[in-house]
Design a protein around this motif. Structure first.
Motif, PDB file in Angstrom:
ATOM      1  N   PRO A   1       0.818  -1.228   0.000  1.00 48.87           N
ATOM      2  CA  PRO A   1       0.000   0.000   0.000  1.00 48.87           C
ATOM      3  C   PRO A   1       0.843   1.265   0.000  1.00 48.87           C
ATOM      4  CG  PRO A   1      -0.880  -1.579   1.553  1.00 48.87           C
ATOM      5  CD  PRO A   1       0.444  -2.118   1.129  1.00 48.87           C
ATOM      6  N   ARG A   2       1.917   1.268   0.800  1.00 50.56           N
ATOM      7  CA  ARG A   2       2.775   2.456   0.827  1.00 50.56           C
ATOM      8  C   ARG A   2       3.455   2.677  -0.526  1.00 50.56           C
ATOM      9  NH1 ARG A   2       6.994   2.571   5.611  1.00 50.56           N
ATOM     10  NH2 ARG A   2       4.986   2.472   6.715  1.00 50.56           N
ATOM     11  N   ALA A   3       3.867   1.596  -1.181  1.00 44.03           N
ATOM     12  CA  ALA A   3       4.492   1.733  -2.501  1.00 44.03           C
ATOM     13  C   ALA A   3       3.499   2.256  -3.535  1.00 44.03           C
ATOM     14  CB  ALA A   3       5.070   0.386  -2.939  1.00 44.03           C
ATOM     15  N   MET A   4       2.241   1.793  -3.459  1.00 41.14           N
ATOM     16  CA  MET A   4       1.223   2.278  -4.399  1.00 41.14           C
ATOM     17  C   MET A   4       0.947   3.767  -4.186  1.00 41.14           C
ATOM     18  SD  MET A   4      -1.416  -0.955  -4.330  1.00 41.14           S
ATOM     19  CE  MET A   4      -2.550  -0.126  -5.423  1.00 41.14           C
ATOM     20  N   VAL A   5       0.856   4.179  -2.920  1.00 44.42           N
ATOM     21  CA  VAL A   5       0.632   5.602  -2.639  1.00 44.42           C
ATOM     22  C   VAL A   5       1.805   6.442  -3.137  1.00 44.42           C
ATOM     23  CG1 VAL A   5       0.357   7.291  -0.793  1.00 44.42           C
ATOM     24  CG2 VAL A   5      -0.906   5.135  -0.711  1.00 44.42           C
TER      25      VAL A   5
END
Length: 390
Positions: free
Chosen positions: A6-10
């Motif tokens: 999720p952090r990488a997608m954001v």
């Protein structure tokens, strides 16, 4: 799902949003950036004059103002002189247009055995469809022309203001730029600035010299043809042909052709032929030599830089391409390590040939298989094999 996904997608979405925002801002500000670039090169062009006046005790802002005032007065006087001349010639041409039309119609009737009259020609022109469409398109395009003129004036004002600030606050700008760099980088920046001033001045010097030569050549032609306003037309041709790239030559030659046409239609053809011939002489003989000497770059590099600048930024790129490439070449030349050239004849374009060898001999030697160095007609040794028993 991994915890880091999720952090990488954001982060990826945020980077993409920043990229899109930067692209949109660059597209919106590209016009302003080009104006700032033009103003910077204009400030470099007037830097020698401003520097000399400032070295004599005059305030830098006042020196910059005086230089701009001289340029403004010269430009305004030139425009007013040409405007009055052009207006008078247009009025005279309109008054004399029926006589010109009669002479052309008589020439056509005599050579092509026709029976045309001026009244019929005028009626066919006035009632033609293409003339009505042209008048309608011109009426609807008045607003577009006004908008273009206002946009050009605003752009000229923007360039003038930025160039004034760059020239007047040049030392402060250099100090501010050097304050954020280490001492070694400061010396490189100041050296690049000095090279840019020299190359831009050399480029303008070459353009001014070519404008002078072009004006003198066209002045001699116009005086020979007894065309009125020959000095003003010569100045017009010299300045416009050199400082408006790509199409400047044709814009410069149109006005002398128009005024020569009011005297005799054949004079306009003489002017056209001279403009075309002189343009070829300037492109292939005069411009490469002057540009390579004043800006110190190869003629092929100068020609290629103009083409590249035109492809990137249009007429503006063609105008500033040569001083920019000359500055870059001179700056990078200090970081290119050079060696002594070997004393080989091939360096000077000479190739040593073996004496006594004909062309066919050298061709056979080149096409012969490796390891086969026997001469033609020599006896080849027998292949090794078992010896016969005695």
């Amino acid at each position: 799902m991994p915890a880091w996904l999720p952090r990488a997608m954001v982060l990826a979405l945020a980077l993409y949003a920043c990229f899109r925002l930067g692209s949109w801002a660059f597209d919106q500000l590209i016009g302003l950036l080009i104006n700032v670039l033009i103003a910077f090169f204009l400030a470099l062009a007037i830097e020698p004059a401003v520097g000399r006046m400032s070295a004599r005790g005059m305030r830098r802002g006042l020196a910059t103002f005086l230089v701009f005032l001289v340029i403004l007065i010269a430009g305004a006087g030139f425009v007013v002189l040409l405007g009055s001349m052009l207006a008078g010639q247009i009025v005279e041409m309109v008054e004399e247009f029926p006589k010109y039309l009669d002479s052309v119609i008589n020439w056509v009737n005599q050579n092509f055995h026709t029976d045309l009259s001026r009244v019929e020609v005028q009626d066919s022109l006035l009632h033609s469809d293409w003339l009505q469409k042209y008048v309608q398109n011109s009426a609807t395009g008045v607003l577009d022309v006004s908008t273009t003129v206002l946009g050009g004036l605003f752009r000229l004002l923007t360039i003038s203001l930025f160039s004034f600030y760059f020239a007047a606050d040049g030392p402060r700008l250099r100090r501010g730029l050097c304050s954020v760099l280490p001492p070694a980088r400061q010396a490189e920046v100041l050296r690049a600035w000095e090279i840019a001033v020299d190359k831009t001045g050399g480029y303008l010097y070459s353009r001014g010299l070519m404008a002078l030569i072009s004006g003198i050549a066209h002045y001699i032609l116009l005086v020979f043809l007894d065309v009125p306003y020959a000095p003003a037309l010569a100045v017009w041709v010299g300045l416009v042909s050199q400082f408006i790239p790509t199409i400047g030559t044709y814009l410069a030659g149109a006005l002398p052709m128009l005024i020569a046409f009011t005297i005799a239609p054949w004079y306009a053809l003489w002017v056209l032929g001279f403009v075309v011939i002189y343009q070829q002489f300037e492109n292939y003989v005069l411009q490469p030599k002057l540009t390579s000497r004043t800006v110190d770059i190869h003629p092929a590099v100068a020609f290629g830089s103009v083409i590249a600048g035109t492809a990137l930024m249009g007429a503006v790129g063609a105008l500033i391409a040569i001083p920019a490439v000359a500055t870059l070449q001179a700056f990078l030349g200090a970081y290119v390590k050079r060696y002594d050239v070997t004393d080989d004849p091939r360096v000077h374009g000479r190739h040593q040939r073996r004496r006594g060898d004909s062309v066919f001999t050298r061709l056979r030697r080149a096409t012969r298989a490796p390891g086969n160095n026997d001469e033609e007609g020599a006896e080849r040794p027998e292949a090794p094999g078992p010896r016969p028993r005695v």
